[in-house]
Design an enzyme around this catalytic site. Structure first.
Site, short mmCIF file in Angstrom:
data_model
loop_
_atom_site.label_atom_id
_atom_site.label_comp_id
_atom_site.label_asym_id
_atom_site.label_seq_id
_atom_site.Cartn_x
_atom_site.Cartn_y
_atom_site.Cartn_z
CB SER A 65 -0.95 -0.04 1.20
OG SER A 65 -1.88 0.99 1.13
CD GLU A 114 -9.67 3.67 8.50
OE1 GLU A 114 -9.35 3.41 9.66
OE2 GLU A 114 -9.02 3.27 7.52
CB ALA A 115 -9.75 11.07 8.84
#
Length: 544
Positions: A65, A371-372
């Site tokens: 990622s 999510e933020a």
């Protein structure tokens, strides 16, 4: 058994360094790629067992990622495209850490505990990102699958969400879609074109979007998809991987943390820009204001835009479906207040971590979670999808209701419900802005974030902190919550919470208030309370 002999032979080709211990965390295994060959082989074995156990196709994604290029990692994907179940995360850790001579024992232990029939056929889908190490590591996974006689399909270079999508398509016998990359492009682009084709006079400016591909797999795949979009979206791609290094000075994580545009992106005032992360399962938007000030639209802003749009369509369609937004304690207080007070949407707060959010979102007819950091999606219950479908096909319905139902139907088809997906989320956001005729500035102005500050405090042992109420309050050590409360009460519109890190001996502190000065002061005072009451180590926190 011949099967186990082959495991022994092939395992010798992928030996484990003696004494190395790794942990399967929220994002699977992640570390320097040189330490992962044995793990990949063993995850091939485990995925094959999981497939025999569930009598379904399992996915294995080779990626790390948003980590640096020299790292790599692996995630397992369960039959409906969701993350692998927690009990099997434990098996993953046990298999990965078994010394060479203990591997067969560890393997047989899983087979016995789960009562797996080894005669059962197995099917595993494998995908990888663009890291230099992904080639040999995905081959190690395939070796593991074949060692236990499993069937494999190697998708090669795909985004993480694309692999999740393929697994879901395969296990729903094609009801979710066609299990090919082209099938993915076709389904999403058709839904996008259907949504935007009725928007009156969209200008080229409104169709233009700058995309930072983080020098990763998302850049390759969005390029492949572009022809399917038939100029309904005009992308300018930066950090496409041709020269820059993966995630270096670019990507969603960099932009979110540094609060600045990525390297190589030249923004003119008011232009919409977005950044993917390294495996394209996260996205954030941003633009440059008139005075050159950087404005970030994070997961909270995305969730608000999408849930507001869905709520309006449900009202127009006259559908009585319950929509909720799932957040964590990190969601900005302004977003929560806007959703609850202005939009009258249910807001549910859960512990940090995608699996907690995904799980909570499943409890509603429509659950929106982000999510933020920009990882998120929308889940529709089976009943909700059926009601939308029925109304969209009902020729007796009045025009306004049916139009809204058709928009909802195409919106369902545009969303990758298995997992957060940067490409799908980007198309959804672009469609919503077009349908509502909104600029990025108007979207940003829906609400104004409260100033906030995040700090961390080093402690001797993070386990002394115990939290409750979705990590918003502490129950131990004694006196800490009272100390936080008394400090929060000194400031306007203030909120603060602390939680132990999942990975290191630090306690994370979050504070927000009506001004940046107040937020900074509150964060510092709470950090001091943590340091004094929870066994801080090193120097005591200095004021900002």
């Amino acid at each position: 058994m011949a099967q186990f002999e082959e495991v022994s032979q092939k395992s010798a080709v992928h030996p484990k360094p003696v004494g190395l211990v790794l942990q399967y965390g929220t994002a699977g295994f992640r570390t320097n790629s040189k330490q992962l060959d044995h793990v990949m082989f063993r995850m091939g074995l485990l995925a094959t067992l999981r497939s025999k156990k569930t009598k379904a196709t399992i996915g294995v994604m080779v990626t790390a990622s948003h980590n640096p290029e020299e790292d790599n990692g692996v995630k397992l994907v369960d039959p409906m495209g969701e993350m692998v179940t927690p009990a099997w995360e434990v098996y993953a850790t046990q298999l990965a850490n078994a010394e060479q001579e203990e591997l067969l024992t560890a393997l047989k232990d899983v087979i016995e505990r789960e009562a797996i029939s080894m005669a059962q056929e197995a099917s595993v889908f494998v995908g990888k990102d663009t890291r230099p190490s992904s080639d040999s590591l995905s081959q190690a996974v395939l070796d593991g699958v074949h060692a236990l006689g499993g069937h494999s399909k190697d998708y090669g270079l795909v985004t993480t969400p694309q692999l999740h999508y393929m697994v879901c398509c395969q296990n729903t016998q094609g009801r979710y879609g066609e299990a090919t990359v082209k099938g993915y492009y076709r389904k999403l682009s058709q839904a996008f074109i259907q949504l935007t084709k009725n928007v009156p006079n969209r200008t080229d400016d409104q169709k233009a979007l700058l995309v930072d591909g983080a020098n990763g797999i998302g850049a390759l795949k969005v390029c492949e998809m572009e022809t399917y979009l038939k100029n309904e979206l005009q992308l300018s791609l930066f950090n496409d991987g041709s020269s820059g290094k993966l995630n270096h000075l670019c990507g969603a994580d960099y932009v979110k943390v540094q609060q600045r545009a990525p390297k190589g992106v030249e923004m003119t005032a008011g232009e919409r820009c977005c950044s993917y992360d390294g495996d394209a399962d996260r996205i954030v938007y941003y633009y440059s204001g008139s005075a050159g000030r950087f404005h970030l639209l994070d997961g909270d802003k995305i969730a608000t835009l999408i849930s507001t749009y869905l709520k309006e369509l449900l009202t127009q369609a006259g559908l009585d479906l319950q929509i909720a937004v799932v957040q964590t304690a990190y969601a900005n207080g302004s977003s929560t207040q806007y959703l609850e007070d202005t939009m009258k949407v249910i807001v549910r707060c859960t512990k940090t971590g995608v699996k907690h959010l995904h799980h909570a979102a499943q409890e509603f007819d429509i659950g929106v979670y982000f999510e933020a950091n920009g990882h998120g999606t929308v889940l529709f219950s089976k009943a909700a999808e059926e009601k939308i479908q029925k109304l969209a096909q009902d020729s007796n319905t009045n025009d306004e209701r049916r139009r809204a139902a058709l928009l909802l139907q195409n919106t369902v088809n545009l969303i990758n419900q298995t997992v957060g997906d940067a490409i799908s989320d980007m198309l959804l956001i672009e469609a919503v802005l077009a349908i509502r005729g909104m600029t990025v500035q108007q979207w940003d102005a829906i609400y104004t974030d409260l100033p906030n500050r995040q700090l961390k405090v080093k402690v001797a042992d993070r386990r002394v902190i115990d939290t409750t109420d979705a990590e918003r309050r502490t129950v131990s050590p004694a006196g800490l919550q009272e100390a936080i409360d008394s400090r929060v009460n000194k400031y306007r519109r203030a909120r603060s919470f602390v939680r132990p890190s999942g990975t290191e001996d630090v306690v994370r502190v979050y504070a927000e208030a009506d001004t940046q000065e107040s937020a900074d002061a509150l964060a510092h005072e709470v950090s001091l309370a943590v340091y004094r009451l929870a066994g801080g180590v090193g120097e005591e926190p200095k004021s900002l």
